[in-house]
Design an enzyme around this catalytic site. Structure first.
Site, mmCIF file in Angstrom:
data_model
loop_
_atom_site.group_PDB
_atom_site.id
_atom_site.type_symbol
_atom_site.label_atom_id
_atom_site.label_comp_id
_atom_site.label_asym_id
_atom_site.label_seq_id
_atom_site.Cartn_x
_atom_site.Cartn_y
_atom_site.Cartn_z
ATOM 1 N N SER A 282 0.832 -1.191 0.000
ATOM 2 C CA SER A 282 0.000 0.000 0.000
ATOM 3 C C SER A 282 0.876 1.253 0.000
ATOM 4 O O SER A 282 1.712 1.411 -0.881
ATOM 5 C CB SER A 282 -0.966 -0.028 1.182
ATOM 6 O OG SER A 282 -2.040 0.858 0.964
ATOM 7 N N ASP B 95 -10.690 -3.396 -4.945
ATOM 8 C CA ASP B 95 -10.126 -2.532 -3.907
ATOM 9 C C ASP B 95 -11.088 -1.394 -3.577
ATOM 10 O O ASP B 95 -11.437 -0.591 -4.438
ATOM 11 C CB ASP B 95 -8.793 -1.964 -4.391
ATOM 12 C CG ASP B 95 -7.933 -1.431 -3.254
ATOM 13 O OD1 ASP B 95 -8.501 -0.933 -2.269
ATOM 14 O OD2 ASP B 95 -6.698 -1.528 -3.353
ATOM 15 N N HIS C 15 -8.519 -5.007 -1.156
ATOM 16 C CA HIS C 15 -7.212 -4.464 -0.816
ATOM 17 C C HIS C 15 -6.410 -5.423 0.054
ATOM 18 O O HIS C 15 -6.846 -5.810 1.127
ATOM 19 C CB HIS C 15 -7.405 -3.131 -0.074
ATOM 20 C CG HIS C 15 -6.157 -2.332 0.101
ATOM 21 N ND1 HIS C 15 -5.440 -1.815 -0.953
ATOM 22 C CD2 HIS C 15 -5.507 -1.943 1.228
ATOM 23 C CE1 HIS C 15 -4.399 -1.131 -0.490
ATOM 24 N NE2 HIS C 15 -4.418 -1.206 0.824
#
Length: 377
Positions: free
Chosen positions: A168, A290, A345
């Protein structure tokens, strides 16, 4: 006294953020399924089916090539010497001493025995201090600290190069490391990012309800003019990769981090483009479901019009066409790989991670077969 949403947000402890706004502190907690993995079996990545081509990102995810088995064997035919060290930068709400990150390091070592792994802390301390620094701090200062820390590590500084994993926000931070420090700190060969925000975010995430006041407060802060204040830009980490094309001039003038490493300002830093283009592989993994990264296409440097939902792909953007940061040159030599997977995610299986580590990491003399993908415009 009644606190405004912005005041409430800035007064909350970082631990609360990690479970409500960007719950990445939880993504490494399931032993057999990394990031609560929910990949559809038909697209689970293995060394035999990592795609050679992806012609329509986020339309058909992980499109497979029948020729890949032969190409993969060629790519994995590497000299028998020591694997390069691997550095790992975690995401928002996590810390360098997290059990799951240590398990990631073990996975790398399982695939490439003897790999030296370095878990990055932006402040040189693990636990709550590192977790808090993922929410609060000056990214430019944190990145400068990391550059010097890696340069001082005896193994990293003496290795011919290193490989890097960014989860991330750790992905764009490691890209910043390559651009800003790649000419003097340990050189990166392969950079692999998972669900990163390379083209920024327009909000934290979609709030579950109007009564989710922490999430609503976070988004209120990003949507307010306060986000461009020196106070916020030097303290709230996600604000430093917030990017709103509807307020683009303020972004260019005040962004503490993203506008700089994306070379979007009038004066370009040629060193950034040179350093990034020197990578052998820059691999960007995007999750098609996501809901944490908004917009998710940011992970592939796409530009999304939040009003019309139209997507401008990387190759149609000035950042590529004018090669502001070296992406075009990297692409032309076969070093830019775009991978898409089904799932939310950070929902990845151990088997998927192992396959990626097998393909992109390993000995210094490893040969990579360029991905002959062609983005259909």
């Amino acid at each position: 006294m009644r606190l405004s949403p912005v005041s409430v947000l800035l007064s909350l402890p970082a631990l609360i953020y990690s479970f409500v706004i960007f719950p990445e502190a939880e993504v490494f907690q399931i032993p057999n399924e990394r990031h609560t993995g929910t990949l559809a079996p038909k697209v689970a990545i293995t060394p035999e089916n990592i795609p050679e081509t992806i012609s329509e990102p986020l339309v058909e995810i992980t499109r497979l090539s029948p020729k890949y088995t032969r190409l993969a064997k060629q790519a994995l035919d590497a000299p028998d010497d020591n694997p390069l060290p691997v550095v790992i930068w975690h995401g928002l709400g996590d810390s360098a001493d997290a059990k799951g990150l240590k398990e990631i390091a073990s996975l790398v070592d399982e695939i490439h025995p003897g790999t030296y792994t370095y878990l990055i802390s932006a402040v040189g301390a693990a636990g709550s201090a590192d977790r808090q620094a993922s929410f609060f701090g000056n990214v430019t200062q944190q990145l400068d600290y990391v550059c010097h820390a890696l340069a001082k590590d005896n193994i990293l500084r003496t290795a011919p190069a290193i490989d890097a994993i960014g989860f991330s926000q750790g992905g764009q931070f490691l890209r910043g490391y390559v651009e800003r420090c790649g000419s003097w700190a340990p050189k990166v060969r392969s950079l692999v990012t998972f669900g990163s925000q390379h083209n920024g975010i327009v909000e934290f995430q979609k709030c579950a309800s109007t009564t989710d006041w922490i999430c609503q407060g976070a988004n209120a802060l990003l949507k307010s003019s306060t986000v461009w204040s020196d106070f916020v830009q030097s303290r709230l980490v996600p604000a430093q990769y917030y990017r709103d094309t509807n307020d683009y001039e303020n972004y260019l003038e005040h962004s503490n981090f993203l506008a700089d490493i994306n070379n979007e300002r009038k004066e370009k830093n040629a060193t950034y483009a040179k350093n990034l283009a020197a990578l052998e592989k820059f691999v960007m993994v995007v999750f098609d479901e996501d809901k944490t990264v908004i917009p998710k296409e940011s992970g592939w440097f796409a530009e999304v019009n939040v009003t019309s939902n139209s997507v401008t792909k990387l190759r149609d953007r000035p950042i590529y066409q004018e090669d502001w940061i070296g992406l075009k040159k990297l692409d032309e030599k076969g070093g830019l790989d775009f991978l898409g997977v089904h799932g939310e995610h950070m929902h990845l299986l151990d088997s998927d991670l192992k396959a990626l580590f097998e393909k992109y990491f390993g000995p210094a003399g490893k040969k990579f077969v360029p991905q002959q993908w062609k983005l259909e415009l």
